[in-house]
Design a protein around this motif. Structure first.
Motif, PDB file in Angstrom:
ATOM      1  N   THR A 156       0.837  -1.207   0.000  1.00  0.00           N
ATOM      2  CA  THR A 156       0.000   0.000   0.000  1.00  0.00           C
ATOM      3  C   THR A 156       0.867   1.249   0.000  1.00  0.00           C
ATOM      4  N   LEU A 157       2.113   1.118   0.476  1.00  0.00           N
ATOM      5  CA  LEU A 157       3.027   2.253   0.410  1.00  0.00           C
ATOM      6  C   LEU A 157       3.304   2.630  -1.036  1.00  0.00           C
ATOM      7  N   VAL A 158       3.321   1.635  -1.923  1.00  0.00           N
ATOM      8  CA  VAL A 158       3.502   1.917  -3.358  1.00  0.00           C
ATOM      9  C   VAL A 158       2.323   2.737  -3.876  1.00  0.00           C
ATOM     10  N   ALA A 159       1.111   2.299  -3.524  1.00  0.00           N
ATOM     11  CA  ALA A 159      -0.081   3.046  -3.941  1.00  0.00           C
ATOM     12  C   ALA A 159      -0.081   4.446  -3.344  1.00  0.00           C
ATOM     13  N   GLY A 160       0.336   4.555  -2.072  1.00  0.00           N
ATOM     14  CA  GLY A 160       0.411   5.860  -1.437  1.00  0.00           C
ATOM     15  C   GLY A 160       1.456   6.755  -2.078  1.00  0.00           C
ATOM     16  N   ASP A 161       2.577   6.164  -2.503  1.00  0.00           N
ATOM     17  CA  ASP A 161       3.639   6.926  -3.147  1.00  0.00           C
ATOM     18  C   ASP A 161       3.157   7.504  -4.478  1.00  0.00           C
ATOM     19  N   ILE A 162       2.354   6.729  -5.189  1.00  0.00           N
ATOM     20  CA  ILE A 162       1.791   7.206  -6.460  1.00  0.00           C
ATOM     21  C   ILE A 162       0.770   8.313  -6.211  1.00  0.00           C
ATOM     22  N   ALA A 163      -0.040   8.149  -5.162  1.00  0.00           N
ATOM     23  CA  ALA A 163      -1.091   9.135  -4.869  1.00  0.00           C
ATOM     24  C   ALA A 163      -0.525  10.430  -4.304  1.00  0.00           C
ATOM     25  N   TYR A 164       0.606  10.351  -3.611  1.00  0.00           N
ATOM     26  CA  TYR A 164       1.200  11.540  -2.991  1.00  0.00           C
ATOM     27  C   TYR A 164       1.999  12.301  -4.029  1.00  0.00           C
ATOM     28  N   ARG A 165       1.580  13.504  -4.385  1.00  0.00           N
ATOM     29  CA  ARG A 165       2.167  14.260  -5.482  1.00  0.00           C
ATOM     30  C   ARG A 165       3.199  15.286  -5.036  1.00  0.00           C
ATOM     31  N   HIS A 166       3.583  15.264  -3.760  1.00  0.00           N
ATOM     32  CA  HIS A 166       4.504  16.273  -3.246  1.00  0.00           C
ATOM     33  C   HIS A 166       5.882  15.695  -2.933  1.00  0.00           C
ATOM     34  N   GLY A 167       6.176  14.515  -3.437  1.00  0.00           N
ATOM     35  CA  GLY A 167       7.467  13.899  -3.184  1.00  0.00           C
ATOM     36  C   GLY A 167       7.316  12.409  -2.908  1.00  0.00           C
ATOM     37  N   SER A 168       8.295  11.850  -2.210  1.00  0.00           N
ATOM     38  CA  SER A 168       8.303  10.422  -1.885  1.00  0.00           C
ATOM     39  C   SER A 168       7.621  10.195  -0.541  1.00  0.00           C
ATOM     40  N   ILE A 169       6.677   9.276  -0.498  1.00  0.00           N
ATOM     41  CA  ILE A 169       5.985   8.985   0.763  1.00  0.00           C
ATOM     42  C   ILE A 169       6.947   8.389   1.788  1.00  0.00           C
ATOM     43  N   TYR A 170       7.993   7.700   1.306  1.00  0.00           N
ATOM     44  CA  TYR A 170       8.953   7.077   2.217  1.00  0.00           C
ATOM     45  C   TYR A 170       9.726   8.136   3.013  1.00  0.00           C
ATOM     46  N   HIS A 171       9.937   9.299   2.396  1.00  0.00           N
ATOM     47  CA  HIS A 171      10.715  10.348   3.056  1.00  0.00           C
ATOM     48  C   HIS A 171       9.846  11.257   3.920  1.00  0.00           C
ATOM     49  N   THR A 172       8.558  10.980   3.996  1.00  0.00           N
ATOM     50  CA  THR A 172       7.703  11.702   4.947  1.00  0.00           C
ATOM     51  C   THR A 172       7.662  10.991   6.298  1.00  0.00           C
ATOM     52  N   ALA A 173       8.265   9.810   6.356  1.00  0.00           N
ATOM     53  CA  ALA A 173       8.245   9.031   7.602  1.00  0.00           C
ATOM     54  C   ALA A 173       9.098   9.710   8.666  1.00  0.00           C
ATOM     55  N   GLY A 174       8.461  10.041   9.774  1.00  0.00           N
ATOM     56  CA  GLY A 174       9.178  10.616  10.899  1.00  0.00           C
ATOM     57  C   GLY A 174       9.490   9.556  11.941  1.00  0.00           C
ATOM     58  N   ASP A 175       9.845   9.986  13.140  1.00  0.00           N
ATOM     59  CA  ASP A 175      10.230   9.052  14.201  1.00  0.00           C
ATOM     60  C   ASP A 175       9.108   8.063  14.525  1.00  0.00           C
ATOM     61  N   GLN A 176       7.856   8.551  14.570  1.00  0.00           N
ATOM     62  CA  GLN A 176       6.746   7.668  14.924  1.00  0.00           C
ATOM     63  C   GLN A 176       6.509   6.613  13.851  1.00  0.00           C
ATOM     64  N   GLU A 177       6.587   7.027  12.582  1.00  0.00           N
ATOM     65  CA  GLU A 177       6.381   6.064  11.496  1.00  0.00           C
ATOM     66  C   GLU A 177       7.500   5.026  11.440  1.00  0.00           C
ATOM     67  N   LEU A 178       8.741   5.475  11.671  1.00  0.00           N
ATOM     68  CA  LEU A 178       9.870   4.547  11.669  1.00  0.00           C
ATOM     69  C   LEU A 178       9.802   3.596  12.859  1.00  0.00           C
ATOM     70  N   LEU A 179       9.297   4.096  13.999  1.00  0.00           N
ATOM     71  CA  LEU A 179       9.091   3.223  15.164  1.00  0.00           C
ATOM     72  C   LEU A 179       8.105   2.112  14.824  1.00  0.00           C
ATOM     73  N   ALA A 180       6.991   2.463  14.174  1.00  0.00           N
ATOM     74  CA  ALA A 180       5.994   1.454  13.804  1.00  0.00           C
ATOM     75  C   ALA A 180       6.565   0.455  12.806  1.00  0.00           C
ATOM     76  N   THR A 181       7.417   0.939  11.878  1.00  0.00           N
ATOM     77  CA  THR A 181       8.020   0.049  10.883  1.00  0.00           C
ATOM     78  C   THR A 181       8.954  -0.961  11.538  1.00  0.00           C
ATOM     79  N   THR A 182       9.830  -0.486  12.413  1.00  0.00           N
ATOM     80  CA  THR A 182      10.780  -1.397  13.054  1.00  0.00           C
ATOM     81  C   THR A 182      10.077  -2.337  14.034  1.00  0.00           C
ATOM     82  N   THR A 183       9.017  -1.871  14.678  1.00  0.00           N
ATOM     83  CA  THR A 183       8.236  -2.755  15.547  1.00  0.00           C
ATOM     84  C   THR A 183       7.606  -3.873  14.734  1.00  0.00           C
ATOM     85  N   SER A 184       7.095  -3.540  13.550  1.00  0.00           N
ATOM     86  CA  SER A 184       6.499  -4.556  12.676  1.00  0.00           C
ATOM     87  C   SER A 184       7.545  -5.572  12.226  1.00  0.00           C
ATOM     88  N   LEU A 185       8.770  -5.093  11.958  1.00  0.00           N
ATOM     89  CA  LEU A 185       9.854  -6.014  11.601  1.00  0.00           C
ATOM     90  C   LEU A 185      10.144  -6.981  12.735  1.00  0.00           C
TER      91      LEU A 185
END
Length: 346
Positions: free
Chosen positions: A276-305
């Protein structure tokens, strides 16, 4: 009468939408468990592969729509945290479903090569998504190249899982508590035609997806009217609703005796949540959705890992009866999700 076409909605309306959309999701997911069990038998795909592919797509539709709606409206952090927060919540669903499997630890009963490989694929996809946040931001036609890498990895992973299932070089040792993936002849849905099963599967899936669209709109309103962070609303509130299809499907599958499908539905939904991040990256027209990830988003990502690695460990160790009837991995999954929620709320 509030204008439903204009955001933000009043907080009371947002809460009602969350509850009603969650109820629709629960009802639809119970139905999907029965239809999916029958289709896994009728197609010959088996519960594990069918769960990863078709259950992943159908139950993941609501999450995809949540992320696309949020990213398309400029709330990229909300869309990102919904995807990775949904993975954490859905992985916790394994521990919840385990509580409904009385005979032995669910991961013991449902150990299979396909589920193990699906877990490995999920870890690879999450690692690539995390990596995309740290490499220099680039785009081709407004889309980060990592999005193409994620799709290619997903397709390649499914091909490898399918081939490994056809000629397995490894398999779990059968025990008295192992529940093999065999057709369930007592399933009344098996007497229905394949066309009827597919049509109903698609219709219920679209109903669940519609609930996801409403939840995304309600979540945007909650962020704007309450001052709560996008990371908390996306990873916890939206993540829980996002996880409802897989959670209810896993519980319903366990109660039907389709334990392999229960694990596969969770892993399949999680894999699609990364996409869904791919779909979000396509829908987000202001840059890369991956680079909008802040500390909270990265925390959720590493917790999921970490939680995915814990689930894989449970499938490999196959503890028959563990801590609190859940096994060590079930307790760790619950503790990890609780810790992430507390940190995000602070």
């Amino acid at each position: 009468m509030p204008d439903l076409t204009t955001l933000p909605w009043p907080l009371s309306l947002s809460a009602v939408v969350f509850v009603l959309a969650g109820a629709v999701t629960v009802a639809g997911s119970v139905r999907l468990a029965g239809l999916g069990d029958a289709l896994a038998d009728r197609t010959g795909w088996g519960e594990a592969l069918f769960g990863v592919v078709f259950f992943g797509v159908v139950t993941g539709l609501s999450g995809i729509i949540m992320t696309v709606v949020a990213a398309g409206s400029g709330q990229a952090s909300l869309g990102y945290s919904n995807a990775v927060g949904g993975i954490a919540a859905q992985t916790t669903a394994v521990a919840v479903a385990d509580a409904f499997h009385r005979r032995a630890n669910l991961e013991h009963a449902a150990a299979s090569l396909s589920n193990l490989l699906s877990g490995c694929l999920l870890i690879a996809l999450l690692a690539l998504a995390l990596l995309a946040s740290y490499i220099p931001e680039t785009s081709i036609a407004g889309v980060n190249p990592m999005s193409a890498v994620l799709v290619a990895t997903y397709i390649g992973g499914l091909v490898l899982i399918r081939r490994a299932g056809a000629q397995p070089m490894w398999q779990a040792i059968a025990t008295a508590e192992t529940r093999p993936d065999v057709p369930h002849n007592d399933n009344a849905l098996n007497r229905r035609s394949p066309a009827w099963l597919w049509i109903n599967f698609a219709v219920v899936g679209l109903l669940v997806a519609a609930g996801g669209w409403l939840v995304a709109l309600a979540a945007e309103s909650v962020v704007e009217t309450t001052g709560l962070t996008a990371g908390f609303v996306g990873a916890v509130l939206m993540g829980v609703v996002n996880a409802l299809p897989e959670t209810v499907t896993a519980i319903a599958a366990v109660r039907r005796g389709a334990v392999t499908l229960a694990i596969a539905a969770v892993l399949g939904g999680n894999i699609l949540d990364v996409l869904t991040l791919v779909a979000g990256d396509i829908a987000y027209r202001h840059g890369s959705i991956y680079h909008t990830a802040g500390d909270q988003e990265l925390l959720a990502t590493t917790t999921s890992l970490f939680m995915t690695a814990t689930l894989l460990g449970g499938l490999l160790i196959r503890q028959t009866c563990g801590w609190g009837r859940l096994g060590f991995e079930g307790v760790l999954l619950l503790a990890s999700y609780a810790a992430m929620t507390v940190i995000l709320a602070l």
